[in-house]
Design a protein around this motif. Structure first.
Motif, mmCIF file in Angstrom:
data_model
loop_
_atom_site.group_PDB
_atom_site.id
_atom_site.type_symbol
_atom_site.label_atom_id
_atom_site.label_comp_id
_atom_site.label_asym_id
_atom_site.label_seq_id
_atom_site.Cartn_x
_atom_site.Cartn_y
_atom_site.Cartn_z
ATOM 1 N N ILE A 105 0.579 -7.137 7.179
ATOM 2 C CA ILE A 105 1.248 -6.035 6.276
ATOM 3 C C ILE A 105 0.472 -5.594 5.778
ATOM 4 C CG2 ILE A 105 2.794 -5.274 5.320
ATOM 5 C CD1 ILE A 105 4.407 -7.165 6.432
ATOM 6 N N GLY A 106 0.219 -6.458 4.265
ATOM 7 C CA GLY A 106 -1.232 -5.359 3.241
ATOM 8 C C GLY A 106 -2.772 -5.275 4.455
ATOM 9 N N VAL A 107 -2.365 -5.960 4.787
ATOM 10 C CA VAL A 107 -3.984 -4.999 5.296
ATOM 11 C C VAL A 107 -3.843 -3.347 6.167
ATOM 12 C CG1 VAL A 107 -6.417 -5.589 6.776
ATOM 13 C CG2 VAL A 107 -5.230 -7.270 4.706
ATOM 14 N N VAL A 108 -2.594 -4.220 7.376
ATOM 15 C CA VAL A 108 -3.112 -3.174 8.399
ATOM 16 C C VAL A 108 -2.105 -2.190 8.231
ATOM 17 C CG1 VAL A 108 -2.059 -2.470 10.445
ATOM 18 C CG2 VAL A 108 -3.203 -5.076 10.048
ATOM 19 N N VAL A 109 -1.440 -2.029 7.144
ATOM 20 C CA VAL A 109 -0.231 -0.378 6.420
ATOM 21 C C VAL A 109 -1.386 0.543 6.033
ATOM 22 C CG1 VAL A 109 1.415 -0.009 4.809
ATOM 23 C CG2 VAL A 109 1.550 -1.507 6.557
ATOM 24 N N PRO A 110 -2.208 -0.130 5.155
ATOM 25 C CA PRO A 110 -2.859 0.878 4.673
ATOM 26 C C PRO A 110 -4.099 0.775 5.134
ATOM 27 C CG PRO A 110 -3.405 -0.856 3.335
ATOM 28 C CD PRO A 110 -2.600 -1.255 4.536
ATOM 29 N N LEU A 111 -4.832 -0.026 6.241
ATOM 30 C CA LEU A 111 -6.354 0.493 7.149
ATOM 31 C C LEU A 111 -5.786 1.750 8.276
ATOM 32 C CD1 LEU A 111 -8.299 -2.350 7.371
ATOM 33 C CD2 LEU A 111 -8.549 -0.931 5.697
ATOM 34 N N ILE A 112 -4.239 1.568 9.212
ATOM 35 C CA ILE A 112 -4.484 1.863 10.102
ATOM 36 C C ILE A 112 -4.590 3.569 9.937
ATOM 37 C CG2 ILE A 112 -2.486 3.211 11.912
ATOM 38 C CD1 ILE A 112 -1.874 0.480 12.304
ATOM 39 N N PRO A 113 -3.403 4.058 8.791
ATOM 40 C CA PRO A 113 -3.673 5.567 8.314
ATOM 41 C C PRO A 113 -5.147 6.181 7.339
ATOM 42 C CG PRO A 113 -2.304 4.432 6.797
ATOM 43 C CD PRO A 113 -2.863 3.636 7.872
ATOM 44 N N ILE A 142 -9.451 -3.092 -0.070
ATOM 45 C CA ILE A 142 -8.078 -3.493 0.669
ATOM 46 C C ILE A 142 -7.998 -5.305 1.034
ATOM 47 C CG2 ILE A 142 -6.561 -2.770 2.676
ATOM 48 C CD1 ILE A 142 -7.453 -0.199 1.576
ATOM 49 N N VAL A 143 -8.523 -5.283 2.449
ATOM 50 C CA VAL A 143 -8.740 -6.664 2.274
ATOM 51 C C VAL A 143 -8.994 -8.299 1.773
ATOM 52 C CG1 VAL A 143 -9.525 -8.969 3.807
ATOM 53 C CG2 VAL A 143 -9.110 -6.116 4.773
#
Ligand SMILES: [Mg+2]
Lengths: 132, 572
Positions: free
Chosen positions: B17-25, B293-294
């Motif tokens: 969640i911590g990676v995907v949520v900021p990375l997608i946008p 972020i990762v």
């Protein structure tokens, strides 16, 4: 004025009976009651009662409520609490309600008698101050 | 093991969640921005190149037209006789070359038969007939010509410009050659500073001028490769991969009324270098941010997981503690229940023993040889009855210890109550109680039953110490900053120095067996500590002891038991 008339109030019948025998043997004038109501009835009947030895934990009307009523109606009668129920709280409440002293069962008979004497002395002092 | 698995999956989902949520946008937004900027940048580059080619074609056209105009004017200004005079013609060429440099390489006058009449220039020895050449025929028919490079004659080092004039019903032609290197330079100049190269071809794909060396159009024809169609007139751009695998852009514009095509070409990587650089920077930044972020998420989720694990552990410990105190509280209740009931039967036994003792006074028993034994046994019953009373008292103390509700109380009343209870016993032992309690003590937050127990314990100890000789019991209470200090002093036997250090230890007692369990002072110590206070003792043998309690006004009471019993009740 002697002998003093003492009312013994306790729901433990064998205790009352034996203690009565022992105190009577020491030439004390003992009347008994096995509940709070009975004690109040005895008081009403016999105005010569000067000292009451009162249990606290009794079925029906408990000792503290009995004490309250006694002190309200007969403020000059001295009450010694003698109970198996030795919590500090009930002792404090008993003393606040005007008990003369608070003794815990089992209690040495000589100690009990000496407290009765002290109580009698106090009562008689007060009686002299406020004669009827 | 199950817990490990649980934590692992928790860690995994936290990380994802911590990676995907900021990375997608981030990826979406930067992708859209990059795409948009690429499109607009390319559009801009294309527009710019087209403009350059437009200007170049105009420039080259003007250059050629200027030269045509020069020749035309010369033919108009001077007559056939003058121009066929070779000295005059050489003079004219010299003038042109002086004026324009070596743009004009020669001058030639040709009659209507296609025969050279006069010549000035480097190829004087030849005597060519021009009748059949394309340029001559075109000049004769349209009046002027700017020639294509003749196919197969690429060694002719110039572009032919010729005008036709008329002299008494007979036509003649004035021709000049434009130096190919000079023209080549003109073409090159139009695109200098851009990094690419330019060349000119004619409609048939025939090379005219400029640098064409790098074009490897493979099996396709050059025209096809460049995308030049039959009727094309407007500037256009194509992108092609040449034979050597390089991506190039080709911008084609037309000049000379569509006869020639000017082709500008450049490596795509060079043309879009700005864009590529920007994109590289953007991608690098995105990559770095992504890695950050990762890494950040990884360390954060690890930290969070540790916190959760710790919190879980603490929770477990707390609930265990709660369970323990809850157990203690229910044991306390049980103890109180027993203590309340046991004294009555014991009292009856003791009274009955007392009654037997009374009866032994009778004369008939005085003769009995076991009279002493009877008396001893009855005394023992009385003693053991006292012991029972002592035990129930301790049990009730324990039960009270589990009742630790914190309340705001007035210390004066509490101390006075305790003194009232003890007053008779004190008088019986010939002890005077001396109270020095400040009237203005503020209310304090304590568990009243616990503090009562502590005071009663200290008072009873003091009375015990003075039981034999009597004495003075002093109780004082005063305010010291944010603490209340209570002192209980006696002038009794005192405590031996060796014992003082252990006096608050559990089970330490100086009383004879059966008189005390030794729990009293350790319980006091525990209670006062729990209330956030201090208890200490000063003592001198045969002079007396002073116990001193310091209590904070604001209780730091840890109210485990109340909480525990609440939980117990809610479970019922
Ligand atoms: Mg009872």
């Amino acid at each position: 004025m002697y002998p003093v008339k003492i009312l013994l109030v306790d729901d433990e019948i064998p205790f009352v009976k034996t203690l009565t025998k022992r105190l009577s043997r020491r030439e004390l004038n003992i009347i008994t009651a096995f509940s709070g109501q009975e004690a109040l009835a005895q008081l009403k009947k016999d105005p010569d009662i000067e000292i009451i030895v009162l249990d606290i934990k009794m079925p029906g009307m408990n000792g503290l409520r009995t004490l309250e009523e006694i002190k309200r109606d007969y403020p000059l009668v001295e009450v010694i609490i003698l109970t198996g129920h030795s919590t500090v709280d009930s002792a404090i409440r008993g003393m606040r309600l005007g008990a003369f002293d608070y003794l815990v069962k089992p209690c040495d008979i000589d100690q009990l008698i000496s407290r009765m004497q002290e109580a009698t002395e106090k009562k008689r002092r007060l009686d002299e101050k406020w004669p009827d | 093991m199950a817990a490990d698995k649980h934590y692992k999956s928790l860690m995994k989902s936290m990380f994802l969640i911590g990676v995907v949520v900021p990375l997608i946008p981030m990826v979406l937004v930067s992708g859209i921005i990059l795409y948009q900027s690429r499109v607009s940048y390319k559009k801009e580059i294309r527009a710019h190149l087209e403009e350059v080619i437009q200007k170049s074609t105009e420039h080259i056209d003007r250059f050629l037209e200027d030269k045509l105009a020069d020749i035309s004017m010369m033919a108009d200004t001077f007559n056939f006789q003058q121009l066929t005079d070779e000295f005059f013609l050489v003079e004219m060429l010299n003038r042109l070359q002086k004026h324009y440099g070596h743009v004009f390489s020669d001058l030639e006058v040709i009659d209507d038969e296609g025969v050279r009449v006069a010549y000035a220039g480097p190829h004087k020895s030849e005597n060519p007939r021009h009748l059949k050449t394309d340029w001559y025929r075109e000049a004769m028919s349209t009046g002027y010509v700017i020639s294509h490079m003749p196919s197969g004659l690429a060694d002719i080092p110039f572009i032919i410009i010729a005008v036709r004039k008329n002299k008494m019903e007979k036509d003649w032609v004035l021709r000049t050659g434009i130096d190919r290197d000079v023209f080549s330079r003109v073409v090159k100049e139009t695109v200098t500073g851009r990094g690419g190269s330019a060349f000119i071809i004619d409609r048939d794909g025939q090379y005219q001028v400029g640098s064409i060396h790098h074009i490897d159009h493979g099996e396709r024809s050059l025209m096809d490769f460049l995308g030049i169609t039959e009727g094309a007139r407007d500037i256009f751009m194509v992108q092609r991969t040449d034979g050597s695998g390089h991506k190039n852009i080709y911008v084609t514009g037309f000049l000379k009324g569509g006869d020639w095509a000017l082709v500008y070409y450049q490596r795509a990587s060079e043309a879009f270098s700005g864009l590529i650089k920007t994109e590289m920077i953007a991608l690098t930044v995105i990559l770095i941010v992504g890695l950050l972020i990762v890494a950040n998420t990884l360390s954060l989720s690890k930290k969070m997981l540790r916190r959760i694990q710790q919190a879980d552990k603490e929770k477990q410990k707390r609930s265990e503690q709660m369970f323990q105190t809850g157990k203690l509280a229910s044991i306390g209740e049980l103890a109180a229940g027993i203590a309340h009931e046991i004294n009555n039967p014991v009292a009856i036994m003791v009274e009955e023993a007392g009654w037997i003792d009374d009866l032994l006074e009778e004369e008939e028993f005085q003769e009995s040889k076991n009279l002493g034994e009877f008396r001893r046994a009855l005394r023992q019953i009385r003693t053991q009855g006292e012991r029972c009373k002592e035990i129930t008292h301790k049990l009730l103390s324990f039960a009270r210890k589990t009742d630790s509700r914190i309340e705001t109380i007035r210390l004066n009343e509490l101390i006075e109550d305790m003194v009232t209870i003890s007053a008779k016993r004190a008088r019986f032992s010939g002890i005077i109680i001396n109270m020095e309690i400040k009237k203005d003590l503020p209310p304090i937050e304590v568990s009243p039953t616990e503090l009562q127990q502590v005071l009663l314990n200290l008072i009873n100890n003091a009375l015990d110490a003075m039981e034999k000789k009597g004495g003075i019991l002093s109780i004082s209470a005063r305010l010291e900053e944010d603490h209340v200090v209570i002192e209980v002093s006696d002038d009794g036997v005192g405590i031996p120095e060796d014992n003082i250090s252990q006096i608050f230890d559990p089970f330490f007692t100086t009383k004879p067996v059966g008189k005390g369990t030794g729990l009293g002072l350790s319980i006091c110590y525990g209670i006062i500590k729990k209330l956030g206070g201090e208890i200490s003792v000063r003592s001198v043998i045969d002079k007396g002891s002073t116990f001193c309690i310091r209590l904070p006004l604001k209780g730091s009471g840890k109210n485990n038991v109340e909480e525990a019993s609440r939980i117990l009740n809610s479970q019922q």
